[in-house]
Write an enzyme that holds these catalytic residues in place. Structure first.
Site, PDB file in Angstrom:
ATOM      1  N   SER A 245      -6.219  10.600   0.881  1.00 18.94           N
ATOM      2  CA  SER A 245      -4.873  10.910   1.120  1.00 18.94           C
ATOM      3  C   SER A 245      -3.742  10.045   0.302  1.00 18.94           C
ATOM      4  O   SER A 245      -4.209   9.018   0.049  1.00 18.94           O
ATOM      5  CB  SER A 245      -4.452  11.013   2.663  1.00 18.94           C
ATOM      6  OG  SER A 245      -4.059   9.586   3.013  1.00 18.94           O
ATOM      7  N   ASP A 246      -2.732  10.666  -0.206  1.00 17.07           N
ATOM      8  CA  ASP A 246      -1.926   9.764  -0.563  1.00 17.07           C
ATOM      9  C   ASP A 246      -1.150   8.999   0.800  1.00 17.07           C
ATOM     10  O   ASP A 246      -1.495   9.219   1.860  1.00 17.07           O
ATOM     11  CB  ASP A 246      -0.523  10.509  -1.097  1.00 17.07           C
ATOM     12  CG  ASP A 246       0.207   9.325  -2.139  1.00 17.07           C
ATOM     13  OD1 ASP A 246       0.132   8.220  -1.708  1.00 17.07           O
ATOM     14  OD2 ASP A 246       1.230   9.825  -3.061  1.00 17.07           O
ATOM     15  N   TRP A 247      -0.676   7.703   0.478  1.00 14.22           N
ATOM     16  CA  TRP A 247      -0.670   6.977   1.433  1.00 14.22           C
ATOM     17  C   TRP A 247       0.474   7.229   2.350  1.00 14.22           C
ATOM     18  O   TRP A 247       1.740   7.279   2.353  1.00 14.22           O
ATOM     19  CB  TRP A 247       0.034   5.437   0.890  1.00 14.22           C
ATOM     20  CG  TRP A 247      -1.216   4.314   0.735  1.00 14.22           C
ATOM     21  CD1 TRP A 247      -1.408   3.065   1.181  1.00 14.22           C
ATOM     22  CD2 TRP A 247      -2.415   4.742   0.005  1.00 14.22           C
ATOM     23  NE1 TRP A 247      -2.554   2.623   0.629  1.00 14.22           N
ATOM     24  CE2 TRP A 247      -3.439   3.562   0.021  1.00 14.22           C
ATOM     25  CE3 TRP A 247      -3.119   5.849  -0.449  1.00 14.22           C
ATOM     26  CZ2 TRP A 247      -4.526   3.332  -0.435  1.00 14.22           C
ATOM     27  CZ3 TRP A 247      -4.341   5.599  -1.342  1.00 14.22           C
ATOM     28  CH2 TRP A 247      -4.937   4.585  -1.036  1.00 14.22           C
TER      29      TRP A 247
END
Ligand code: BGC
Length: 766
Positions: A245-247
């Site tokens: 995932s993106d953060w």
């Protein structure tokens, strides 16, 4: 050779993925699916023994941002010194996959030296609008350039035994509302514009990981988008790595695991791991799906271990990397204009020179946000020019927040600059976007330079007609308000820690410029295709311009631009000759081989970026006038020539058929053009391509026109029409009517029974 770091290995070098997986409890497997902290995957320990080690990932993309202790995420805190290579805009403008591969190798070496398993990059999102605050981290408005250069960077990094993270998948083309907005894009536009750069990188380079975007795509968060993360990425493209995932991009973890989001970053404090376990226990999530994601995490750890445990000397040649960063900065510098003054161009510099503009002394060399690197050193253009040229008078002309304090009023700064300019043979004026204008997390709201800089430029140009402007910035700025006041314009972008010396190499002629624009510079922001639908509102951004992104739009409208896509000048000249194109196959195997002879007709060695554009002027569907399909950079000594060959394949000729939901090569005439930019085509060949037979399914809402043109039943219907003629005036209207209406109106002798028969016959392929 300077050691950046030396650490003795503490891990064992292998991990038997299947054996470990079979031995893990459900809770342990679920724990692997989220981070241990900001930058590490989760370890599994039993009785003090490490069963699965944690590995570290870190930003990316143009340098290593390994934070020392506490993670603040936005790069404001300290990170270890690392080479800050040019940002993606600058690297991309080199159009040189070989160079990007070498930069990638250097990035990979630094990643490895610091015991990091994955460098979080590159970013290959399309520059839909010049305003996107993160354009500096993206390569192009065109998917072929972004994809091929992204692939080269990934290959380089991964050749060092460390991984990459291809980001941000997908349709993350703005920062405004990025964590929530829905990018509303039709499938054909996704397939032809926003996905192919990712596809090229995946199929050419197999990045170890792909990072999903924050935003939604057509209403579904990318972090739980089954079609994107599994159907397209894995089933169609054959992606073999892990999706991270993106953060902070995870909204519903269980849905994400099911959709194919393997690893959530950063840590969720165990909350989402527990949700995954509970879903399995409740029978809502198959444990095999958890195994699938855990296996991918284990595989990532396993493939990281050889580098992390190798006993090689963990040293980095900081000087060599700085030299490479300088080479790359020069290669990405684009000479936009170099008009003669008194009979000869101002560049390369000759005679006495003065410099104006604080950015020459206080460079902007990278963008703000998660990609911010702490450079190993920093070159500024003023010092570099003085080193190359000797005495160079300087006046700052304006201040920037990061530069030395200067209490003088703006008028005094301008007056001083005018005096310096007046006394000089040639004056080089450094202008650009202040740091606060562009960053991850927000977009620009205009594309102009600061007014004080433009006022300074006008005053300087009034005092001395021999003005060269050097621009800094991660994306394009408007040049039309002022560029006719100056003879030469150079785009230096955000060129990394050696951007100052790299751009000076071009100014002095030590390097012959060969960079080209990977994005159009419009005359006005209002001309940009996304104007009016960027950045959207109330949680939605509608990609209303569809396929017509960047040059595709300006070409469709035959609109004037300040500088076209693909443009960039050299200190030498090239001619294009013997342009030939021959068809190499038909149908799904259709292809065209294109050749052109490029000759360096000037007196200096130089490199030319040769571009191949393809258009399908007579198509059943809307197609852009021309689209870049291939490019090559050729180095030529003065007088030398080379024949460059390109293979355009069926996919390059195809469009995405929205009804059949597959790529289709339409037969007919294609225009293949070879050129030095999208608006400087030097040779054009028309070829006849034998396409595929496309038979659309027929149903009662198909139009009368579609049925008349249908390869199976069209003949029958045309005969019926002949036998039961329709008034010619009415016929034009009837062409767009659904068959059901035609049948209900009893036109062309059709009734409901006849309609059923037609639909059946068309389906049976009779
Ligand atoms: C950015 C990513 C980055 C991640 C980790 C996010 O905010 O969008 O590009 O890799 O943070 O710093």
């Amino acid at each position: 050779m300077t050691a950046l770091q030396e650490t003795p290995p503490t891990l064992t070098s292998t991990l038997d993925v299947e054996r470990v997986l079979a031995d893990l409890t459900l809770e342990e497997k679920a724990s692997l699916l989220s981070g241990q902290d900001f930058w590490h995957t989760q370890a599994v320990e039993r009785d003090g023994t490490v069963v699965v080690p944690a590995v570290m990932v870190t930003d990316g993309p143009h340098g290593l941002r390994k934070q020392e202790a506490s993670a603040d995420h936005l790069g404001l805190g300290g990170s270890v010194p690392a080479t800050c290579f040019p940002t993606a805009t600058a690297l991309g403008s080199s159009w040189d996959p070989g160079l990007l591969r070498r930069v990638g190798e250097a990035l990979g070496r630094e990643t490895r030296a610091h015991d990091v398993a994955v460098l979080l990059g590159p970013g290959v999102n399309i520059k839909r609008s010049p305003l996107c605050g993160r354009n500096f981290e993206y390569v192009s408005e065109d998917p072929v350039v972004a994809g091929d250069l992204g692939a080269a960077l990934v290959q380089g990094i991964q050749s060092q035994g460390v991984g990459t993270s291809l980001k941000h998948f997908a349709a993350n083309n703005q920062e405004a509302d990025r964590m929530r907005v829905s990018a509303d894009v039709d499938e054909r536009t996704l397939r032809e514009i926003y996905l192919p750069a990712f596809e090229r990188v995946v199929t050419q380079a197999q990045p170890w990981t792909v990072m999903c975007a924050y935003n939604k795509v057509n209403g579904v968060y990318a972090s739980q988008h089954d079609w994107l993360l599994t159907s397209v990425l894995r089933d169609e493209w054959g992606f073999e790595g892990l999706v991270v995932s993106d953060w902070g991009a995870v909204r519903e973890r269980v849905a994400g695991v099911a959709a194919g989001l393997d690893l959530e970053m950063p840590a969720s404090g165990g909350r989402t791991d527990a949700e995954v376990v509970a879903a399995v226990r409740a029978g809502e999530l198959d444990e095999a799906v958890v195994d699938r994601a855990a296996r991918r995490v284990l595989h990532l750890v396993a493939r990281s271990l050889p580098a992390l445990t190798s006993t090689d000397a963990r040293t980095v040649d900081v000087d060599a990397h700085h030299a490479l960063a300088r080479e790359a900065a020069a290669a990405g510098t684009v000479l936009l204009r170099n008009d003669p003054v008194d009979g000869s161009p101002l560049l390369p510099l000759a005679g006495d020179v003065a410099v104006v503009g604080e950015l020459a002394r206080t460079p902007r060399y990278q963008g703000a946000g998660s990609s911010q690197v702490k450079p190993t050193r920093l070159d500024d253009a003023l010092t570099a020019l003085r080193g190359a040229h000797g005495e160079v008078p300087f006046a700052p002309g304006y201040t920037v927040a990061e530069g030395p304090a200067d209490e003088r009023p703006a008028e005094a700064l301008v007056a001083e600059a005018v005096e310096v300019a007046r006394a000089a043979g040639t004056v080089v004026v450094f202008l650009g976007l202040p740091a606060a204008y562009e960053s991850e997390g927000y977009d620009r709201d205009h594309m102009d330079l600061p007014a004080d800089q433009v006022a300074l430029l006008r005053a300087v140009a009034a005092a001395n007609p021999r003005v060269v402007v050097v621009l800094s910035g991660g994306s394009v700025v408007s040049v039309s308000p002022w560029q006719d006041d100056v003879a030469a314009v150079v785009a230096g972008w955000l060129g990394g820690q050696a951007g100052g010396s790299g751009v000076v190499d071009v100014l002095t002629g030590a390097v012959n410029p060969s960079g080209k624009l990977t994005e159009t510079i419009p005359l006005r922001l209002e001309d940009n295709p996304s104007f009016g639908s960027f950045p959207g509102e109330l949680g939605h951004v509608r990609y209303g311009e569809g396929l017509l992104v960047g040059y595709r739009w300006y070409d469709a409208r035959r609109a004037e631009v300040a500088y076209p896509f693909g443009h960039g000048l050299s200190y030498t000249t090239f001619t294009y000759g013997d342009v030939v194109a021959e068809v190499t196959g038909a149908g799904a195997q259709a292809g065209v081989r294109v050749r052109a002879r490029i000759t360096n007709t000037g007196a200096r060695a130089g490199a030319e970026v040769v571009q191949v554009y393809v258009g399908d002027p007579e198509s059943q569907v809307q197609r852009p006038v021309r689209e870049l399909k291939a490019f090559a950079k050729v180095d030529l000594a003065p007088g030398a020539n080379e024949v460059v060959t390109f293979d355009i394949d069926a996919r390059d000729l195809s469009y995405w058929h929205p009804v059949l939901r597959r790529w289709v090569v339409e037969g007919g005439e294609f225009v293949v053009a070879v050129g030095a930019s999208s608006r400087d085509l030097r040779g054009e060949v028309r070829v006849q391509v034998e396409g595929e037979d496309v038979t659309l399914p027929l149903h009662e809402l198909s139009t009368f026109g579609e049925a008349l043109a249908h390869p199976v039943v069209g003949g029958e219907l045309r005969a019926a029409l002949e036998a039961n003629p329709v008034d010619p005036g009415l016929l034009s209207m009837a062409t767009d009517m659904p068959l059901a209406v035609i049948a209900d109106f009893g036109m062309a002798g059709l009734d409901r029974a006849g309609l059923e028969h037609l639909v059946e016959a068309a389906g049976a392929g009779r």
